[in-house]
Scaffold this active site. Sequence first.
Site, short mmCIF file in Angstrom:
data_model
loop_
_atom_site.label_atom_id
_atom_site.label_comp_id
_atom_site.label_asym_id
_atom_site.label_seq_id
_atom_site.Cartn_x
_atom_site.Cartn_y
_atom_site.Cartn_z
N CYS A 129 0.83 -1.21 0.00
CA CYS A 129 0.00 0.00 0.00
C CYS A 129 0.87 1.27 0.00
CB CYS A 129 -0.97 -0.07 1.18
SG CYS A 129 -2.46 0.87 0.88
N HIS A 134 -3.33 -5.32 1.91
CA HIS A 134 -2.62 -5.52 3.19
C HIS A 134 -2.61 -6.99 3.62
CE1 HIS A 134 -2.26 -1.28 4.57
NE2 HIS A 134 -3.27 -1.11 3.73
N GLU A 182 -0.80 -8.32 5.73
CA GLU A 182 -0.51 -8.40 7.18
C GLU A 182 -1.77 -8.27 8.02
OE1 GLU A 182 -0.22 -5.81 5.34
OE2 GLU A 182 -0.60 -3.98 6.49
#
Length: 188
Positions: free
Chosen positions: A78, A168, A170
């Site tokens: 991002c 994302h 994560e």
Amino acid sequence: MKIGVLALQGAFYEHEQALRRLGAECVEIRRPVDLRGVCGIVLPGGESTVQGKLLREEGLLAPLREAIEGGMPAFGTCAGLILLAKEIVNDPNVYLGTMSVAVRRNAYGRQLGSFKAVADMGGIKDFPMVFIRAPYIERVEGEAEIVATVDGHIVAAREKNMLVTAFHPELTEDLRVHEYFLHMAEGV
Ligand code: GLN
């Protein structure tokens, strides 16, 4: 394997957790000296303008750029993708500028500021993708290759030692994209 996670702003802690779950050692990067002994770098999501300003202020921009140009594996998510891009089509700034992609910031507009999708990323099938005020890649050039698209937009790309996602990984429990990056880092 020691992986540096840029920890100036944004979702760096979640990356550390994902990398640690895969057995990697993590070190938070805030100053140039922190880059010592690191064999890969993660650039997290957050706000690229803030991260870019802090990179400059901390004297990290040039050493990071040199390390990545020298072949250090880098994974940008991002805002991290925006930092790596050679061109930001709706912003005059260039930060690290090491990757041959043209990226559009906040590309989905306000209505679609945050959303989820499931798509393949290279050999990774059905990856859950979380987008938060995300960019997408308008063009890849040179040796950059598209590795994932969602609704016709490029959301992941790779060029030599660099991997970027507009989403994302994560923020999900699925570790396959981080695993992919660790394999990249191991191969260097
Ligand atoms: N909109 C942010 C930017 O332009 C990126 C958003 C994110 O990293 N989740 O920097």
